[in-house]
Design a protein around this motif. Structure first.
Motif, PDB file in Angstrom:
ATOM      1  N   PRO A 170      23.048  54.610  84.208  1.00  9.81           N
ATOM      2  CA  PRO A 170      24.344  53.935  84.308  1.00  9.81           C
ATOM      3  C   PRO A 170      25.463  54.773  83.670  1.00  9.81           C
ATOM      4  O   PRO A 170      25.265  55.369  82.614  1.00  9.81           O
ATOM      5  N   GLU A 171      26.598  54.803  84.317  1.00 16.99           N
ATOM      6  CA  GLU A 171      27.777  55.499  83.790  1.00 16.99           C
ATOM      7  C   GLU A 171      28.914  54.481  83.693  1.00 16.99           C
ATOM      8  O   GLU A 171      29.225  53.796  84.663  1.00 16.99           O
ATOM      9  N   ILE A 172      29.519  54.376  82.513  1.00 17.96           N
ATOM     10  CA  ILE A 172      30.623  53.430  82.310  1.00 17.96           C
ATOM     11  C   ILE A 172      31.915  54.225  82.153  1.00 17.96           C
ATOM     12  O   ILE A 172      32.128  54.910  81.150  1.00 17.96           O
ATOM     13  N   ASP A 173      32.767  54.115  83.152  1.00 19.97           N
ATOM     14  CA  ASP A 173      34.009  54.893  83.186  1.00 19.97           C
ATOM     15  C   ASP A 173      35.180  54.003  82.773  1.00 19.97           C
ATOM     16  O   ASP A 173      36.046  53.651  83.576  1.00 19.97           O
ATOM     17  N   LEU A 174      35.194  53.631  81.483  1.00 21.65           N
ATOM     18  CA  LEU A 174      36.255  52.791  80.956  1.00 21.65           C
ATOM     19  C   LEU A 174      36.882  53.453  79.736  1.00 21.65           C
ATOM     20  O   LEU A 174      36.229  54.213  79.020  1.00 21.65           O
ATOM     21  N   SER A 175      38.147  53.114  79.475  1.00 19.33           N
ATOM     22  CA  SER A 175      38.808  53.637  78.284  1.00 19.33           C
ATOM     23  C   SER A 175      38.210  53.015  77.035  1.00 19.33           C
ATOM     24  O   SER A 175      37.579  51.954  77.103  1.00 19.33           O
ATOM     25  N   LEU A 176      38.425  53.640  75.880  1.00 20.52           N
ATOM     26  CA  LEU A 176      37.920  53.102  74.629  1.00 20.52           C
ATOM     27  C   LEU A 176      38.553  51.738  74.342  1.00 20.52           C
ATOM     28  O   LEU A 176      37.893  50.832  73.818  1.00 20.52           O
ATOM     29  N   GLU A 177      39.819  51.589  74.697  1.00 23.68           N
ATOM     30  CA  GLU A 177      40.506  50.311  74.487  1.00 23.68           C
ATOM     31  C   GLU A 177      39.833  49.202  75.284  1.00 23.68           C
ATOM     32  O   GLU A 177      39.599  48.097  74.769  1.00 23.68           O
ATOM     33  N   LYS A 178      39.507  49.482  76.540  1.00 29.65           N
ATOM     34  CA  LYS A 178      38.849  48.482  77.384  1.00 29.65           C
ATOM     35  C   LYS A 178      37.432  48.217  76.891  1.00 29.65           C
ATOM     36  O   LYS A 178      36.979  47.058  76.855  1.00 29.65           O
ATOM     37  N   MET A 179      36.730  49.280  76.476  1.00 33.65           N
ATOM     38  CA  MET A 179      35.379  49.106  75.949  1.00 33.65           C
ATOM     39  C   MET A 179      35.389  48.220  74.709  1.00 33.65           C
ATOM     40  O   MET A 179      34.556  47.324  74.559  1.00 33.65           O
ATOM     41  N   ASN A 180      36.330  48.471  73.819  1.00 33.44           N
ATOM     42  CA  ASN A 180      36.419  47.675  72.592  1.00 33.44           C
ATOM     43  C   ASN A 180      36.648  46.198  72.898  1.00 33.44           C
ATOM     44  O   ASN A 180      36.118  45.316  72.212  1.00 33.44           O
ATOM     45  N   CYS A 220      19.321  38.832  64.387  1.00 35.54           N
ATOM     46  CA  CYS A 220      18.393  39.752  63.708  1.00 35.54           C
ATOM     47  C   CYS A 220      18.434  41.164  64.265  1.00 35.54           C
ATOM     48  O   CYS A 220      18.105  42.118  63.559  1.00 35.54           O
ATOM     49  N   ALA A 221      18.794  41.313  65.536  1.00 34.42           N
ATOM     50  CA  ALA A 221      18.626  42.623  66.162  1.00 34.42           C
ATOM     51  C   ALA A 221      19.612  42.843  67.308  1.00 34.42           C
ATOM     52  O   ALA A 221      20.158  41.893  67.878  1.00 34.42           O
ATOM     53  N   VAL A 222      19.785  44.113  67.629  1.00 32.88           N
ATOM     54  CA  VAL A 222      20.618  44.549  68.761  1.00 32.88           C
ATOM     55  C   VAL A 222      19.806  45.548  69.566  1.00 32.88           C
ATOM     56  O   VAL A 222      19.099  46.386  68.997  1.00 32.88           O
ATOM     57  N   LEU A 223      19.884  45.448  70.891  1.00 36.96           N
ATOM     58  CA  LEU A 223      19.185  46.389  71.765  1.00 36.96           C
ATOM     59  C   LEU A 223      20.203  47.245  72.499  1.00 36.96           C
ATOM     60  O   LEU A 223      21.148  46.731  73.096  1.00 36.96           O
ATOM     61  N   MET A 224      19.979  48.567  72.451  1.00 32.92           N
ATOM     62  CA  MET A 224      20.910  49.510  73.071  1.00 32.92           C
ATOM     63  C   MET A 224      20.617  49.677  74.564  1.00 32.92           C
ATOM     64  O   MET A 224      19.465  49.607  75.004  1.00 32.92           O
ATOM     65  N   SER A 225      21.650  49.932  75.330  1.00 34.65           N
ATOM     66  CA  SER A 225      21.486  50.225  76.750  1.00 34.65           C
ATOM     67  C   SER A 225      21.296  51.725  76.955  1.00 34.65           C
ATOM     68  O   SER A 225      21.460  52.522  76.032  1.00 34.65           O
ATOM     69  N   HIS A 226      20.960  52.099  78.188  1.00 29.69           N
ATOM     70  CA  HIS A 226      20.816  53.513  78.543  1.00 29.69           C
ATOM     71  C   HIS A 226      22.117  54.112  79.073  1.00 29.69           C
ATOM     72  O   HIS A 226      22.154  55.282  79.451  1.00 29.69           O
ATOM     73  N   ALA A 227      23.164  53.319  79.096  1.00 27.01           N
ATOM     74  CA  ALA A 227      24.404  53.764  79.734  1.00 27.01           C
ATOM     75  C   ALA A 227      25.059  54.925  78.990  1.00 27.01           C
ATOM     76  O   ALA A 227      25.002  55.015  77.760  1.00 27.01           O
ATOM     77  N   ARG A 228      25.689  55.807  79.763  1.00 27.03           N
ATOM     78  CA  ARG A 228      26.575  56.816  79.194  1.00 27.03           C
ATOM     79  C   ARG A 228      28.006  56.320  79.360  1.00 27.03           C
ATOM     80  O   ARG A 228      28.355  55.736  80.386  1.00 27.03           O
ATOM     81  N   THR A 229      28.809  56.538  78.329  1.00 28.51           N
ATOM     82  CA  THR A 229      30.182  56.046  78.345  1.00 28.51           C
ATOM     83  C   THR A 229      31.162  57.210  78.280  1.00 28.51           C
ATOM     84  O   THR A 229      31.057  58.071  77.400  1.00 28.51           O
ATOM     85  N   VAL A 230      32.079  57.228  79.190  1.00 23.43           N
ATOM     86  CA  VAL A 230      33.064  58.312  79.252  1.00 23.43           C
ATOM     87  C   VAL A 230      33.919  58.350  77.986  1.00 23.43           C
ATOM     88  O   VAL A 230      34.294  59.417  77.503  1.00 23.43           O
ATOM     89  N   CYS A 231      34.181  57.183  77.407  1.00 23.64           N
ATOM     90  CA  CYS A 231      35.113  57.111  76.280  1.00 23.64           C
ATOM     91  C   CYS A 231      34.528  57.605  74.963  1.00 23.64           C
ATOM     92  O   CYS A 231      35.269  57.903  74.016  1.00 23.64           O
ATOM     93  N   LEU A 232      33.188  57.705  74.859  1.00 28.42           N
ATOM     94  CA  LEU A 232      32.562  58.090  73.595  1.00 28.42           C
ATOM     95  C   LEU A 232      31.199  58.710  73.866  1.00 28.42           C
ATOM     96  O   LEU A 232      30.354  58.109  74.521  1.00 28.42           O
ATOM     97  N   ASP A 233      30.989  59.925  73.346  1.00 27.28           N
ATOM     98  CA  ASP A 233      29.703  60.614  73.491  1.00 27.28           C
ATOM     99  C   ASP A 233      29.259  60.607  74.948  1.00 27.28           C
ATOM    100  O   ASP A 233      28.156  60.150  75.286  1.00 27.28           O
ATOM    101  N   SER A 234      30.078  61.139  75.815  1.00 24.86           N
ATOM    102  CA  SER A 234      29.907  60.993  77.262  1.00 24.86           C
ATOM    103  C   SER A 234      28.665  61.671  77.835  1.00 24.86           C
ATOM    104  O   SER A 234      28.252  61.361  78.952  1.00 24.86           O
TER     105      SER A 234
END
Length: 439
Positions: free
Chosen positions: A250-260, A274-288
């Motif tokens: 997955p690729e998420i092409d959103l600005s950091l403002e929109k992501m926040n 108790c916990a959070v599970l991370m996705s496999h997505a890559r985000t353009v706005c951070l660590d792309s």
């Protein structure tokens, strides 16, 4: 003779002095309680540190995995400690930090499921192995592993459409009581992603809807489970696109403002879960260039440092195509995951020894990496204390006291658990019939 005014002033003065003294005394008592609680927490923290320090690196690394398991009636270990050193099949069973149950791990009756979950815990306790947490994906709708056992659980979308928040809490509370009776202590849910054009094809009905709906119904869901002894796992941070991570990246092409903006539900609900599970997505706005579940920027910088989150952080399944087909085979992904701040690595396979061996080798040559393993183990064990698999026992010394962390295994009777399960299921069915059936 003293005037009435004088008497009134005297009485008020007496009351003021008396209440002031009482208030000062109460503050002193409260301050002493807080001091004693702080001392207890320090001693308990020391006990946890001591417990972890006595574990072998193999025992520590085992805690960093959640995997699938064989069968549906009794624990069948498929790996052993000897497998990590070339002596296949020798030594104690290799037991992960947790097991995730799929449909084929679930028998047709609650009695048989309870027998299986009890067997897993008793086997580990009797063989001096750390008891694993037991988890299932009980989201609702299409993703409902316990559908053939528990009462009906509609999708998040349908819940937000049909129920007010009070009734939503009741529904999830009844589900929690059923899961607890069956022997589970963790639900890999809820999905708290906001439904957008970027993800609605993938999520389908798994989202509660708008940001406001996700926050309000997510809170009802999380608190209902957590208040009744079932750990919740918020997923999938920081989100998904319409690409299924089982088959693509997955690729998420959103600005950091929109992501926040879209991350507000996670940030709001983290302190309750108790916990959070991370996705496999890559985000353009951070660590792309790096999938979120392997990203130090997302996991450590954002979740740990910015959001000050203290719970467990899970990776999603490292055998998914999103990683395997894009340059991150499991052996590479597991090292990157721990390095980035992941505490527990999800593997949908029934074996984790090969990945564990890689982590052990990395720890032997990298002290910083070894320390990260220790910190993750403390997170996992802290949860197991909460779940009741470990407990602090007070020990008196010559001059003071200290705590020792010890394994425990407490089962309520089968009859009591079946009664609890059946009562909750009956109410669950009644609620479903009233608000969802043919509606």
């Amino acid at each position: 003779m003293k005037s009435p005014i004088f008497k009134t002033i005297f009485l008020l003065s007496f009351i003021f002095v008396f209440t002031s003294c009482s208030s000062i005394k109460e503050r002193k008592i409260e301050k002493q309680k807080q001091k004693e609680l702080a001392i207890q927490n320090i001693k308990k923290s020391s006990a946890l540190d001591e417990y972890v320090s006595k574990l072998s690196i193999q025992e520590k690394v085992c805690q960093l995995f959640i995997e699938n398991l064989e069968g549906n009636s009794k624990l069948i270990p498929v790996e052993h400690y000897g497998d990590l050193s070339g002596n296949r099949g020798e030594g104690k069973a290799l037991i992960p930090g947790g097991y995730i149950f799929f449909s084929y791990n679930l028998s047709e009756t609650p009695q048989k499921v309870i027998s299986f979950t009890d067997n897993i815990k008793k086997y580990c306790f009797d063989n001096e192995l750390i008891v694993p947490f037991l988890a299932a994906d009980q989201e609702g709708g299409l993703v409902t592993r316990l559908r053939n056992l528990c009462g009906p659980l509609p999708s998040n979308q349908r819940v937000s459409e049909k129920l007010d928040l009070t009734k939503a809490y009741e529904l999830y509370e009844l589900q929690a009581l059923q899961m607890k009776a069956l022997g589970f202590d963790m639900n890999l849910a809820p999905v708290v992603e906001v439904c957008t054009d970027y993800n609605k094809e993938f999520l389908n009905e798994r989202s509660f809807g708008s940001k406001e709906q996700v926050i309000s119904y997510g809170k009802a869901c999380v608190t209902a489970y957590e208040n009744n002894g079932i750990c919740t796992v918020l997923k999938h941070f920081p989100g998904n696109s319409n690409t299924d991570p089982h088959t693509g990246l997955p690729e998420i092409d959103l600005s950091l403002e929109k992501m926040n903006d879209l991350l507000e539900p996670f940030c709001s609900l983290m302190k309750m879960s108790c916990a959070v599970l991370m996705s496999h997505a890559r985000t353009v706005c951070l660590d792309s260039q790096v999938p979120a579940c392997l990203s130090y920027s997302w996991i450590t910088d954002r979740i740990r440092n910015t959001e000050k989150y203290e719970g467990i952080i899970f990776s999603d399944d490292i055998f998914m195509g999103a990683l395997q087909d894009n340059g991150y085979p499991p052996e590479k992904a597991c090292v990157m995951a721990i390095d980035s701040g992941i505490n527990c690595i999800m593997i949908s396979e029934k074996r984790f020894g090969k990945a564990a061996k890689v982590l052990i080798e990395k720890a032997s040559e990298d002290e910083t990496f070894s320390q990260k393993i220790d910190e993750s183990v403390k997170k996992i064990l802290s949860y197991k204390i909460k779940a009741g698999y470990l407990e602090y026992q007070k020990k008196e010394t010559e001059t003071d006291y200290e705590y020792e962390l010890v394994p425990v295994l407490n089962f309520d009777s089968l009859e009591n658990r079946l009664e609890s399960f059946n009562q909750a299921k009956k109410k669950n069915v009644e609620l479903y019939m009233e608000y969802f059936y043919n509606k």
